[in-house]
Structure formats: structure tokens, C-alpha cells
Design an enzyme around this catalytic site. Structure first.
Site, PDB file in Angstrom:
ATOM      1  N   CYS A 196      14.599  59.673  44.846  1.00  0.00           N
ATOM      2  CA  CYS A 196      15.343  58.664  45.611  1.00  0.00           C
ATOM      3  C   CYS A 196      14.376  57.568  46.001  1.00  0.00           C
ATOM      4  CB  CYS A 196      16.054  59.291  46.809  1.00  0.00           C
ATOM      5  SG  CYS A 196      14.990  60.098  48.003  1.00  0.00           S
TER       6      CYS A 196
ATOM      7  N   ARG B  93      16.449  62.079  50.426  1.00  0.00           N
ATOM      8  CA  ARG B  93      17.799  62.268  49.907  1.00  0.00           C
ATOM      9  C   ARG B  93      17.769  63.126  48.643  1.00  0.00           C
ATOM     10  NH1 ARG B  93      19.626  56.104  49.499  1.00  0.00           N
ATOM     11  NH2 ARG B  93      17.377  55.863  49.277  1.00  0.00           N
TER      12      ARG B  93
END
Lengths: 297, 144
Positions: free
Chosen positions: A247, A252
Site C-alpha cells: 500500500c 493497509r
């Protein structure tokens, strides 16, 4: 003594249900000897405004990262951290946090780099606990220091470096950022401008599967059938193939890493924690812009 | 840090309060500020007068009311972003009663003088610097 797993039917369809607990399980088991609850948030003060009784704060930035080099703490640093939090090697750790468990999944991933045997996520994180009407307190526990062995961090199994990604191009690669970051319109997540990169776009061949597609509105994970349908059927990933997720700084993608490794049981999933803040500022690495994955040049 | 000599009394007092504490207690003081961010009653500020502080990870908005030399700084940030609320609250409380020129003269490195670098990290402190320069910019624009 091991703390029992959450055997509720809504978790049993996942490949490794022992990696998750629900809020009901946690409410029933909080206080069990050998069970430690950790809160890992994006906001360093959120824990202090109220947390699950008995939970201890762990901060991704000031505690899990090395203060100088862009890397995680080493074996001695991790052991010292665990000792200060009163956690022993054979204890059960349940981590929860804000933002659909991004930082909780990230902390769990770091615990896994050190091979901590029993570390689990609270399904739905802080939001789910609050929504269930779970008790919150501002009282901060003072754990008795434990002994924790110095375990060398193993970066070979679940962590990918830039060189690994370069060698991996053409094999399954997942970009979990927002579509605007993937296409290159943005070099940072909406509202996160200070963690940008010099160039926009994505790593060639990476498929765009934003992390949120694995989560429900209430921050819990989608069920096993929905996840399989997304990653295996719709996107065509082979559970036996090697997969790398990335990410912006690796938080994430820890969420997606957790989903693919423990909820779907993929054999080999690595998180590229350098992610776009490294790749998008690195010299002479290939970049593709636009909505298509692009090809290996 | 030579610039700290130029810090206005109210901000210097806040800085001294932080620096007098051990690092973990500085976070508790930041939490107290977060808890005491003055609420802005609905209608006090027109919706399009709130400015989003883009440097912050959380949705925080500021609005500056300037009447002649008097300045009022207002801020809004959600309870689930207590660090950002704390930063906003320090500025709202610290800049209260200062004239426009005094605020414009505030050293831009004030956020770095609070001894919070190791407690909350540099990354998060940048949000507070962003708030301060946006407050100054709003004051400058209001005089045109």
C-alpha cells in the site's frame, strides 16, 4: 496455559479461525491468565480516551519502528517491549484497533515477524467493541514485567523488500490503495499528504484491490465465501501461488495480508512494507500509471 | 533554540508545562488539551468558512475571526482523533487574546518546542505546524 480459541460458527469457515476472536468471546475471556489485550491505533492518544478494560497500548510508530533506521525493532528491542508490557512468549495476545484494524493487523504482522506463537485479531476492532456496548475505561494497567526471549526477526517468510518485488514482477501482486493512488492521480491517500512519494502510479502488473473490499461496513471481515469469491474467483489468484501485497507504508496491506494468509489460507503471502513511499521515490524502478495493471517491461 | 525567546507568554507557559513533565506524562497533558477543545456552537461559523487542515490525517477544520486587531481562532476535530484535537486545542487556548501581529510573529517551530517529538513522532507533529501556518494565512488574507 493456552487460552481457548473462539469456536463460534461465524469464524469456523475461515482457513485459520484461531487467528480471530469476536467481541463476545473477548468480553467473556478478558482477565483470563495468559491473555493480553493490546490496542494499536493510528492515533496515539485514542487509547487514552478510553479502551477495553485491561488493554495495553502498543504504538506502531514509537514502539514497533526503529527510531533511526526505517525498519522494525530488532530481537532485543522486541523482547524489551514485550517484557515491559508483561507478555511472555507462550501468552495469548489479542490485538484490536481503530480504522478497521489497519494498525492492529500491522502490529500482528510485526509480532509474526518475531514468530510470537499465539497472536489474534479482534474481529471488527475498536469499532465493533464500542458498537456492542462493550465497557470502556481510562484506567491504565501497570503490568508486571515478564521475561521474553530475544528472538531474531525473520524477514524471509512474510516480508518483502524492494529487491524481492523487482524479482517478483509478473507474479501475483496486489495494490490495496485507493483507485486514485493506484492510477497515479494522487501520490498519497486522501487526507494523508505528509506520507507522499515523488511519483504517482503503481508497480507494473499489480492488481488494484482496495483493502476495504475485504471488510464489512461494521469493520469486521467479510465472510469466507465472499473473500474466496473476491480473491480467487473474481481476481483469479491461486492459493498456492506466491503473493505480495503493498500500500503506502504497509499498514493497509497488512490488513489484506491477514485476510489472504489466515482467513483464506494462501500458502505464501508477503507484505511489502516499504510500499509506495519507497517505490514511488526510488530511482529507476518501473512504474505504471492509469487504471490498468500494465506489463513487465 | 534562539527562537524560543520570542515565544509569546501564553505559548511559552504551555511549552514550559509540557517540558516540565516526563515524556509519558506529556501525552496525558496533550489528552487534557484534547478534552478541553472549546466547542464551537452551530451557526457561529458559516459552513464555507471552515478550512480543512490538509496536513492532518484526521478531519480537522479551523476558522479564524479577525476584527481589527482582535483575533479568535476556532477549531473542530472529531473525538476519535484526540491527538489532532489536542494540537488544535493548544493553539486555540495558546493564541487566545493575542493580537493579529502577535500571532503572525509566532515562531513556526512552536510545535517542535513542546518536547513531543519522541512521544507522538515528527510525522504527527507536522499536522500542528500545518494548523499554525493556516491560521496565520487566514489572518493575512483577512487584512486584504
Amino acid at each position: 496455559m493456552p487460552v481457548p480459541f473462539d469456536s463460534s460458527p461465524d469464524l469456523s469457515e475461515y482457513a485459520n479461525p484461531e487467528r480471530l476472536v469476536g467481541v463476545e468471546w473477548l468480553a467473556a475471556h478478558a482477565g483470563t491468565p495468559g491473555l493480553h489485550i493490546l490496542e494499536s491505533n493510528e492515533d496515539i492518544l485514542l487509547y487514552d480516551t478510553g479502551h477495553i478494560p485491561g488493554a495495553i497500548k502498543i504504538d506502531w510508530h514509537t514502539e514497533l519502528n526503529d527510531p533511526v533506521v526505517r525498519d522494525y525493532v530488532d530481537g532485543a528491542g522486541f523482547a524489551a517491549l514485550m517484557q515491559a508490557k508483561g507478555i511472555s512468549r507462550d501468552d495469548t495476545v489479542v490485538i484490536y484497533g481503530d480504522k478497521s484494524n489497519w494498525w492492529a493487523a500491522y502490529a500482528l504482522w510485526v509480532f509474526t515477524l518475531f514468530g510470537h506463537p499465539d497472536v489474534r485479531l479482534l474481529n471488527g476492532g475498536r469499532d465493533a467493541w464500542v458498537a456492542s456496548g462493550g465497557e470502556m475505561t481510562r484506567e491504565i494497567p501497570h503490568p508486571t514485567p515478564s521475561s521474553y526471549p530475544v528472538i531474531q526477526r525473520d524477514d524471509t517468510q512474510i516480508r518483502a523488500f524492494k529487491e524481492d518485488v523487482l524479482a517478483h514482477l509478473g507474479k501475483p501482486l496486489i495494490d490495496v490503495r485507493s483507485p486514485e493512488e493506484y492510477s497515479g492521480e494522487r501520490t498519497h491517500m486522501p487526507a494523508y499528504p505528509e506520507e507522499g512519494a515523488l511519483r504517482g502510479g503503481h508497480i507494473p502488473t499489480a492488481k488494484s484491490i482496495p483493502w476495504a473490499r475485504a471488510a464489512n461496513e461494521d469493520s469486521t471481515f467479510r465472510n469466507a465465501e465472499e473473500l474466496r469469491s473476491l480473491y480467487v474467483e473474481e481476481q483469479g489468484f491461486d492459493p498456492n501461488a506466491e503473493v505480495i501485497t503493498y500500500c503506502r507504508i504497509g499498514e493497509r496491506s497488512s490488513h489484506t495480508w491477514f485476510v489472504m494468509k489466515y482467513l483464506l489460507g494462501f500458502d505464501s503471502v508477503k507484505n511489502y512494507d516499504g510500499s509506495w513511499t519507497e517505490w514511488g521515490s526510488a530511482v529507476r524502478v518501473p512504474i505504471h500509471t492509469g487504471t490498468q495493471p500494465g506489463e513487465v517491461s | 533554540m534562539n527562537e524560543s525567546a520570542a515565544l509569546p507568554a501564553s505559548l511559552a507557559a504551555i511549552r514550559d508545562d509540557f517540558l516540565a513533565l516526563e515524556v509519558p506524562d506529556r501525552l496525558q497533558l496533550l489528552l487534557e488539551y484534547s478534552d478541553s477543545l472549546p466547542e464551537v456552537l452551530e451557526g457561529t461559523v458559516e459552513e464555507d468558512h471552515w478550512e480543512r487542515v490538509e496536513e492532518c490525517q484526521s478531519p480537522v477544520f479551523i476558522s479564524v475571526l479577525v476584527e481589527a486587531e482582535a483575533v479568535e481562532v476556532m477549531a473542530q476535530a472529531p473525538p476519535e482523533a484526540p491527538t489532532t484535537r489536542g494540537f488544535a486545542s493548544i493553539l486555540v487556548h495558546g493564541l487566545k487574546g493575542m493580537t493579529r501581529q502577535e500571532i503572525l510573529d509566532t515562531p513556526p517551530d512552536f510545535p517542535l518546542q513542546l518536547g513531543l517529538q519522541n512521544a507522538v513522532s515528527m510525522l504527527r507533529l507536522r499536522g500542528m505546524s500545518g494548523m499554525l501556518w493556516r491560521i496565520k494565512r487566514q489572518i493575512q488574507e483577512s487584512s486584504v
